[in-house]
Design a protein around this motif. Structure first.
Motif, PDB file in Angstrom:
ATOM      1  N   ASP A  26      -3.123  -0.421   5.557  1.00 10.78           N
ATOM      2  CA  ASP A  26      -2.221  -0.765   5.668  1.00 10.78           C
ATOM      3  C   ASP A  26      -2.277  -1.964   5.710  1.00 10.78           C
ATOM      4  O   ASP A  26      -0.836  -3.397   4.832  1.00 10.78           O
ATOM      5  CB  ASP A  26      -1.327  -0.863   6.757  1.00 10.78           C
ATOM      6  CG  ASP A  26      -1.519   1.030   6.829  1.00 10.78           C
ATOM      7  OD1 ASP A  26      -1.455   2.096   5.868  1.00 10.78           O
ATOM      8  OD2 ASP A  26      -1.444   2.172   7.394  1.00 10.78           O
ATOM      9  N   ASP A  27      -2.958  -3.363   6.184  1.00  7.64           N
ATOM     10  CA  ASP A  27      -2.913  -3.956   6.249  1.00  7.64           C
ATOM     11  C   ASP A  27      -3.178  -5.307   5.165  1.00  7.64           C
ATOM     12  O   ASP A  27      -1.893  -6.202   4.667  1.00  7.64           O
ATOM     13  CB  ASP A  27      -3.315  -5.312   7.253  1.00  7.64           C
ATOM     14  CG  ASP A  27      -5.173  -5.283   7.511  1.00  7.64           C
ATOM     15  OD1 ASP A  27      -5.761  -3.931   6.391  1.00  7.64           O
ATOM     16  OD2 ASP A  27      -5.712  -6.106   7.882  1.00  7.64           O
ATOM     17  N   ILE A  28      -3.926  -4.758   4.278  1.00  3.55           N
ATOM     18  CA  ILE A  28      -3.909  -5.095   2.923  1.00  3.55           C
ATOM     19  C   ILE A  28      -2.490  -4.708   1.855  1.00  3.55           C
ATOM     20  O   ILE A  28      -1.545  -5.736   1.544  1.00  3.55           O
ATOM     21  CB  ILE A  28      -5.075  -4.643   1.965  1.00  3.55           C
ATOM     22  CG1 ILE A  28      -5.995  -4.903   2.223  1.00  3.55           C
ATOM     23  CG2 ILE A  28      -5.242  -4.916   0.406  1.00  3.55           C
ATOM     24  CD1 ILE A  28      -7.851  -4.080   1.678  1.00  3.55           C
ATOM     25  N   LEU A  29      -1.817  -3.734   2.375  1.00  4.17           N
ATOM     26  CA  LEU A  29      -1.023  -3.571   1.109  1.00  4.17           C
ATOM     27  C   LEU A  29       0.348  -4.245   1.611  1.00  4.17           C
ATOM     28  O   LEU A  29       1.060  -4.739   0.942  1.00  4.17           O
ATOM     29  CB  LEU A  29       0.065  -1.157   1.562  1.00  4.17           C
ATOM     30  CG  LEU A  29      -1.110  -1.026   0.623  1.00  4.17           C
ATOM     31  CD1 LEU A  29      -0.984   0.488   1.210  1.00  4.17           C
ATOM     32  CD2 LEU A  29      -1.055  -0.775  -0.639  1.00  4.17           C
ATOM     33  N   ASP A  30       0.502  -4.243   3.068  1.00  2.00           N
ATOM     34  CA  ASP A  30       1.774  -4.944   4.244  1.00  2.00           C
ATOM     35  C   ASP A  30       1.376  -6.201   3.524  1.00  2.00           C
ATOM     36  O   ASP A  30       2.496  -6.783   2.688  1.00  2.00           O
ATOM     37  CB  ASP A  30       1.805  -5.086   5.501  1.00  2.00           C
ATOM     38  CG  ASP A  30       2.027  -3.840   5.806  1.00  2.00           C
ATOM     39  OD1 ASP A  30       2.723  -3.066   5.327  1.00  2.00           O
ATOM     40  OD2 ASP A  30       1.441  -3.638   7.252  1.00  2.00           O
ATOM     41  N   THR A  31       0.571  -6.987   2.844  1.00  2.00           N
ATOM     42  CA  THR A  31      -0.165  -8.620   2.325  1.00  2.00           C
ATOM     43  C   THR A  31       0.676  -9.099   1.011  1.00  2.00           C
ATOM     44  O   THR A  31       1.160  -9.285   0.429  1.00  2.00           O
ATOM     45  CB  THR A  31      -1.385  -9.011   2.855  1.00  2.00           C
ATOM     46  OG1 THR A  31      -1.190  -8.957   4.300  1.00  2.00           O
ATOM     47  CG2 THR A  31      -1.091  -9.894   2.697  1.00  2.00           C
ATOM     48  N   VAL A  32       0.218  -7.381   0.618  1.00  3.03           N
ATOM     49  CA  VAL A  32       0.509  -7.336  -1.090  1.00  3.03           C
ATOM     50  C   VAL A  32       2.014  -7.280  -1.449  1.00  3.03           C
ATOM     51  O   VAL A  32       2.719  -8.130  -1.938  1.00  3.03           O
ATOM     52  CB  VAL A  32       0.071  -5.951  -1.585  1.00  3.03           C
ATOM     53  CG1 VAL A  32       0.247  -6.368  -3.212  1.00  3.03           C
ATOM     54  CG2 VAL A  32      -1.628  -6.466  -1.938  1.00  3.03           C
ATOM     55  N   LYS A  33       2.697  -6.887  -0.432  1.00  4.21           N
ATOM     56  CA  LYS A  33       4.216  -6.433  -0.337  1.00  4.21           C
ATOM     57  C   LYS A  33       4.563  -7.917  -0.034  1.00  4.21           C
ATOM     58  O   LYS A  33       6.067  -7.690  -0.831  1.00  4.21           O
ATOM     59  CB  LYS A  33       4.308  -5.126   0.674  1.00  4.21           C
ATOM     60  CG  LYS A  33       4.356  -4.053   0.380  1.00  4.21           C
ATOM     61  CD  LYS A  33       4.688  -2.826   1.210  1.00  4.21           C
ATOM     62  CE  LYS A  33       4.440  -1.331   0.768  1.00  4.21           C
ATOM     63  NZ  LYS A  33       4.568  -0.275   1.736  1.00  4.21           N
ATOM     64  N   GLU A  34       4.382  -8.544   0.895  1.00  3.59           N
ATOM     65  CA  GLU A  34       5.061  -9.565   1.210  1.00  3.59           C
ATOM     66  C   GLU A  34       4.780 -10.866   0.583  1.00  3.59           C
ATOM     67  O   GLU A  34       5.710 -11.389  -0.288  1.00  3.59           O
ATOM     68  CB  GLU A  34       3.878 -10.795   2.410  1.00  3.59           C
ATOM     69  CG  GLU A  34       4.545 -10.321   3.911  1.00  3.59           C
ATOM     70  CD  GLU A  34       3.350 -10.223   4.709  1.00  3.59           C
ATOM     71  OE1 GLU A  34       2.691 -11.362   4.633  1.00  3.59           O
ATOM     72  OE2 GLU A  34       3.345  -9.670   5.740  1.00  3.59           O
TER      73      GLU A  34
END
Length: 103
Positions: free
Chosen positions: A7-15
């Motif tokens: 999830d943290d990779i996806l969260d970073t991409v979303k940011e």
């Protein structure tokens, strides 16, 4: 499939998505067995999509660990490409524009 990404990779991409306004392309990050992320930046607001990799204008083949470093700003895209840690399939112009937009 992107389910393999934590999830943290996806969260970073979303940011980072707002930075991709104006890219006007579909970019895929292909991490092999770890999965892939497709970013559709053809509309007003870039989104993470479930599109097939073959629909992307530019496919960036990179290991998951290197993608994490790239997104965090700890790995320079040009250096990664030069060292063979990042391979580009498709539009080199889109890849260059993506690189400059994420700086």
């Amino acid at each position: 499939m992107r389910e393999a990404f934590v999830d943290d990779i996806l969260d970073t991409v979303k940011e980072k998505l707002p930075q991709l306004r104006g890219l006007n392309a579909v970019v895929a990050f292909d991490c092999g067995d770890d999965g892939h992320i497709v970013v559709d930046a053809t509309g007003d607001e870039p989104v993470i999509s479930d599109d097939d990799l073959s629909d992307a204008d530019c496919i960036l083949k990179i290991k998951k660990a290197n993608l994490e470093k790239l997104i965090a700003g700890k790995l320079d895209p040009m250096l990664a490409f030069t060292l063979g840690k990042l391979k580009i399939k498709g539009s080199m112009g889109v890849a260059a524009k993506l690189s400059s937009m994420l700086d």
